[in-house]
Structures are given as C-alpha cells and as structure tokens.
Design a protein around this motif. Structure first.
Motif, PDB file in Angstrom:
ATOM      1  N   GLY A  39       0.710  -1.022  -0.002  1.00 28.91           N
ATOM      2  CA  GLY A  39      -0.099   0.087  -0.246  1.00 28.91           C
ATOM      3  C   GLY A  39       0.927   1.040   0.084  1.00 28.91           C
ATOM      4  O   GLY A  39       0.675   2.218  -0.787  1.00 28.91           O
ATOM      5  N   VAL A  40       2.073   1.318   0.673  1.00 29.67           N
ATOM      6  CA  VAL A  40       2.860   2.474   0.874  1.00 29.67           C
ATOM      7  C   VAL A  40       3.512   2.565  -0.407  1.00 29.67           C
ATOM      8  O   VAL A  40       3.502   3.650  -1.236  1.00 29.67           O
ATOM      9  N   VAL A  41       4.199   1.572  -1.154  1.00 28.81           N
ATOM     10  CA  VAL A  41       4.877   1.507  -2.292  1.00 28.81           C
ATOM     11  C   VAL A  41       3.716   2.056  -3.457  1.00 28.81           C
ATOM     12  O   VAL A  41       4.086   3.026  -4.236  1.00 28.81           O
ATOM     13  N   ALA A  42       2.360   1.585  -3.391  1.00 29.53           N
ATOM     14  CA  ALA A  42       1.431   1.917  -4.336  1.00 29.53           C
ATOM     15  C   ALA A  42       1.097   3.356  -4.331  1.00 29.53           C
ATOM     16  O   ALA A  42       0.899   3.987  -5.525  1.00 29.53           O
ATOM     17  N   ALA A  43       1.100   3.795  -3.107  1.00 30.53           N
ATOM     18  CA  ALA A  43       0.470   5.178  -3.210  1.00 30.53           C
ATOM     19  C   ALA A  43       1.699   6.006  -3.283  1.00 30.53           C
ATOM     20  O   ALA A  43       1.475   7.213  -4.118  1.00 30.53           O
ATOM     21  N   ILE A  44       2.920   5.859  -2.828  1.00 30.30           N
ATOM     22  CA  ILE A  44       4.163   6.516  -3.613  1.00 30.30           C
ATOM     23  C   ILE A  44       4.163   6.537  -4.974  1.00 30.30           C
ATOM     24  O   ILE A  44       4.275   7.727  -5.658  1.00 30.30           O
ATOM     25  N   MET A  45       4.096   5.405  -5.474  1.00 30.28           N
ATOM     26  CA  MET A  45       4.258   5.278  -7.112  1.00 30.28           C
ATOM     27  C   MET A  45       2.886   5.867  -7.852  1.00 30.28           C
ATOM     28  O   MET A  45       3.070   5.744  -9.154  1.00 30.28           O
ATOM     29  N   GLY A  46       1.720   5.950  -7.233  1.00 33.82           N
ATOM     30  CA  GLY A  46       0.582   6.226  -7.995  1.00 33.82           C
ATOM     31  C   GLY A  46       0.100   4.917  -8.759  1.00 33.82           C
ATOM     32  O   GLY A  46      -0.397   5.242  -9.644  1.00 33.82           O
ATOM     33  N   VAL A  47       0.305   3.645  -8.061  1.00 34.55           N
ATOM     34  CA  VAL A  47      -0.177   2.592  -9.079  1.00 34.55           C
ATOM     35  C   VAL A  47      -0.971   1.744  -8.077  1.00 34.55           C
ATOM     36  O   VAL A  47      -1.235   1.902  -6.939  1.00 34.55           O
ATOM     37  N   ALA A  48      -1.810   0.687  -8.615  1.00 31.65           N
ATOM     38  CA  ALA A  48      -2.797   0.060  -7.831  1.00 31.65           C
ATOM     39  C   ALA A  48      -1.754  -1.148  -6.983  1.00 31.65           C
ATOM     40  O   ALA A  48      -2.277  -1.619  -5.955  1.00 31.65           O
ATOM     41  N   GLY A  49      -0.334  -1.386  -7.336  1.00 35.98           N
ATOM     42  CA  GLY A  49       0.405  -2.318  -6.641  1.00 35.98           C
ATOM     43  C   GLY A  49       0.009  -3.869  -7.230  1.00 35.98           C
ATOM     44  O   GLY A  49       0.617  -4.559  -6.460  1.00 35.98           O
ATOM     45  N   GLY A  50      -0.835  -4.217  -8.269  1.00 32.66           N
ATOM     46  CA  GLY A  50      -0.736  -5.426  -8.861  1.00 32.66           C
ATOM     47  C   GLY A  50       0.750  -6.218  -9.329  1.00 32.66           C
ATOM     48  O   GLY A  50       0.809  -7.171  -8.890  1.00 32.66           O
TER      49      GLY A  50
ATOM     50  N   LEU B  55      -7.631 -12.240  -6.792  1.00 33.43           N
ATOM     51  CA  LEU B  55      -7.383 -11.594  -5.574  1.00 33.43           C
ATOM     52  C   LEU B  55      -6.725 -10.257  -5.699  1.00 33.43           C
ATOM     53  O   LEU B  55      -6.998  -9.262  -4.737  1.00 33.43           O
ATOM     54  N   SER B  56      -5.751  -9.994  -6.477  1.00 36.20           N
ATOM     55  CA  SER B  56      -5.154  -8.643  -6.565  1.00 36.20           C
ATOM     56  C   SER B  56      -5.883  -7.579  -6.966  1.00 36.20           C
ATOM     57  O   SER B  56      -5.984  -6.321  -6.544  1.00 36.20           O
ATOM     58  N   LEU B  57      -6.759  -8.094  -8.070  1.00 38.53           N
ATOM     59  CA  LEU B  57      -8.024  -7.104  -8.412  1.00 38.53           C
ATOM     60  C   LEU B  57      -8.832  -6.559  -6.959  1.00 38.53           C
ATOM     61  O   LEU B  57      -8.972  -5.339  -7.037  1.00 38.53           O
ATOM     62  N   LEU B  58      -9.326  -7.635  -6.467  1.00 42.81           N
ATOM     63  CA  LEU B  58     -10.125  -7.251  -5.224  1.00 42.81           C
ATOM     64  C   LEU B  58      -9.247  -6.529  -4.191  1.00 42.81           C
ATOM     65  O   LEU B  58     -10.074  -5.413  -3.622  1.00 42.81           O
ATOM     66  N   VAL B  59      -8.046  -6.694  -3.910  1.00 45.49           N
ATOM     67  CA  VAL B  59      -7.148  -5.968  -2.770  1.00 45.49           C
ATOM     68  C   VAL B  59      -6.954  -4.516  -3.405  1.00 45.49           C
ATOM     69  O   VAL B  59      -6.953  -3.650  -2.525  1.00 45.49           O
ATOM     70  N   SER B  60      -6.835  -4.429  -4.692  1.00 48.83           N
ATOM     71  CA  SER B  60      -6.324  -3.193  -5.234  1.00 48.83           C
ATOM     72  C   SER B  60      -7.609  -1.961  -5.179  1.00 48.83           C
ATOM     73  O   SER B  60      -7.235  -0.874  -5.192  1.00 48.83           O
ATOM     74  N   LEU B  61      -8.750  -2.658  -5.059  1.00 51.58           N
ATOM     75  CA  LEU B  61      -9.885  -1.526  -5.337  1.00 51.58           C
ATOM     76  C   LEU B  61      -9.736  -0.797  -4.031  1.00 51.58           C
ATOM     77  O   LEU B  61      -9.938   0.625  -4.153  1.00 51.58           O
ATOM     78  N   PRO B  62      -9.505  -0.976  -2.601  1.00 51.86           N
ATOM     79  CA  PRO B  62      -9.162   0.202  -1.742  1.00 51.86           C
ATOM     80  C   PRO B  62      -8.080   0.873  -1.746  1.00 51.86           C
ATOM     81  O   PRO B  62      -8.405   2.029  -1.464  1.00 51.86           O
ATOM     82  N   THR B  63      -7.072   0.006  -2.297  1.00 51.63           N
ATOM     83  CA  THR B  63      -5.792   0.897  -2.433  1.00 51.63           C
ATOM     84  C   THR B  63      -6.103   2.103  -3.667  1.00 51.63           C
ATOM     85  O   THR B  63      -5.614   3.307  -3.214  1.00 51.63           O
ATOM     86  N   MET B  64      -6.716   1.807  -4.545  1.00 54.85           N
ATOM     87  CA  MET B  64      -7.033   2.910  -5.439  1.00 54.85           C
ATOM     88  C   MET B  64      -7.946   3.867  -5.284  1.00 54.85           C
ATOM     89  O   MET B  64      -7.716   4.983  -5.468  1.00 54.85           O
ATOM     90  N   LEU B  65      -8.896   3.560  -4.256  1.00 52.63           N
ATOM     91  CA  LEU B  65      -9.749   4.496  -3.749  1.00 52.63           C
ATOM     92  C   LEU B  65      -9.180   5.488  -2.906  1.00 52.63           C
ATOM     93  O   LEU B  65      -9.283   6.672  -3.085  1.00 52.63           O
ATOM     94  N   VAL B  66      -8.042   5.135  -1.878  1.00 52.31           N
ATOM     95  CA  VAL B  66      -7.458   5.698  -0.880  1.00 52.31           C
ATOM     96  C   VAL B  66      -6.431   6.822  -1.900  1.00 52.31           C
ATOM     97  O   VAL B  66      -6.605   7.854  -1.710  1.00 52.31           O
ATOM     98  N   ALA B  67      -5.895   6.101  -2.960  1.00 52.14           N
ATOM     99  CA  ALA B  67      -4.932   6.974  -3.702  1.00 52.14           C
ATOM    100  C   ALA B  67      -5.666   8.130  -4.399  1.00 52.14           C
ATOM    101  O   ALA B  67      -5.223   9.234  -4.546  1.00 52.14           O
ATOM    102  N   PHE B  68      -6.940   7.759  -5.033  1.00 53.36           N
ATOM    103  CA  PHE B  68      -7.588   8.460  -5.783  1.00 53.36           C
ATOM    104  C   PHE B  68      -8.142   9.559  -4.799  1.00 53.36           C
ATOM    105  O   PHE B  68      -7.878  10.629  -5.227  1.00 53.36           O
TER     106      PHE B  68
END
Length: 160
Positions: A51-62, A83-96
């Motif tokens: 989540g930290v890496v995804a937020a820093i890089m602006g990606v979903a983290g898949g 599962l990655s798609l499902l887990v990425s949804l909250p990450t993308m919403l927070v980053a958005f």
C-alpha cells in the motif's frame, strides 16, 4: 528517500520477486505455505508495504500483489490475479482521494484524449483476459509474470 533511490529499491524488489517466482515454480522448494495463524500478520505487513509503495508510485500495486499472494500464500497465479484486483480496489480509492485533494489530477484534463484511449484499451484487455483465463497454464503465466517484473525493474532502475 530520494526518488532515484526509491526507484532502484523497487527495481531490486521486483528482480527478487521475479527470481523467487521462477525458483519456486521450477524447483522442489515451492512456496512458503504459511500456517493459518501466520497468514493474517503476514498479509497485514505485506499489504501495508504494498500500500505504501502503491501510494508513492501512484499505482494499484498489482505488480507486487500477485507475486506476494503466490509466494506467501501459495495461491495459483490465476487466483492471485483475481485476489489482486479485489485487494487493489481499496488502495485505488484511497490513492484517488489523496491525489484529488492535492490537485494531482489537474494533469488529467490536459491528457483527456490519452486517458480515454488507455481506459478503453484497458477495459477491452480486461474483458479479453477474463475470457482467456482458463486457456493459459501456470507454466506459461509464471515465466511471463517474471519477465514483466524484470522489464519493469529495468525501466524503474533507469528512471530519472
């Protein structure tokens, strides 16, 4: 951490994940198969780091989620992708939400045509990928993911 250092650290992480995927799927070592009691804390720690890496890089983290799910939890790559798609949804919403508050989305208006074309291509690719889900075996998908990780690592390491 300086941006160039962060890119190199992430590139090294991707190389390690690619190597671990290849080793665990071409040798008898296999994945970790954590016991149930260890899966929850491992999932929280891995999720936090991704989540930290995804937020820093602006990606979903898949690119980090799929190998993590395969290596830590022993899931097959197709299940890990879902599962990655499902887990990425909250990450993308927070980053958005974060990016919308700090004005980072101003670039979208200037690149509306590009964004629309990429979104259309992404949707079409997701539909086609979903239809092909059962066609390709893990023996093809694991090396393919490893190559994608290595190419991404090279591109990240060269990023200025």
């Amino acid at each position: 951490m300086r941006g160039s250092t962060l890119y190199k650290v992430l590139a090294a992480l991707m190389v390690l994940m690619a190597a671990a995927l290849v080793v665990t799927h071409t040798t008898a070592s296999g994945t970790l198969h954590l016991p149930l009691w260890a899966q929850v804390p491992a999932g929280v720690v891995a999720g936090f780091g991704i989540g930290v890496v995804a937020a820093i890089m602006g990606v979903a983290g898949g690119e980090l989620l799929i190998p993590t799910i395969v290596l830590l939890f022993g899931e097959d790559i197709k299940t890990a992708g879902s599962l990655s798609l499902l887990v990425s949804l909250p990450t993308m919403l927070v980053a958005f939400a974060r990016y919308s508050r700090d004005g980072s989305f101003a670039v979208l208006g200037a690149n509306l045509r590009f964004m629309t074309i990429m979104a259309a291509g992404s949707i079409a690719g997701a539909v086609l990928g979903g239809m092909l889900l059962g066609v390709f075996p893990d023996l093809i998908l694991i090396p393919l993911l490893s190559v994608i990780l290595l190419v991404s690592a090279v591109k990240l390491a060269r990023h200025d």
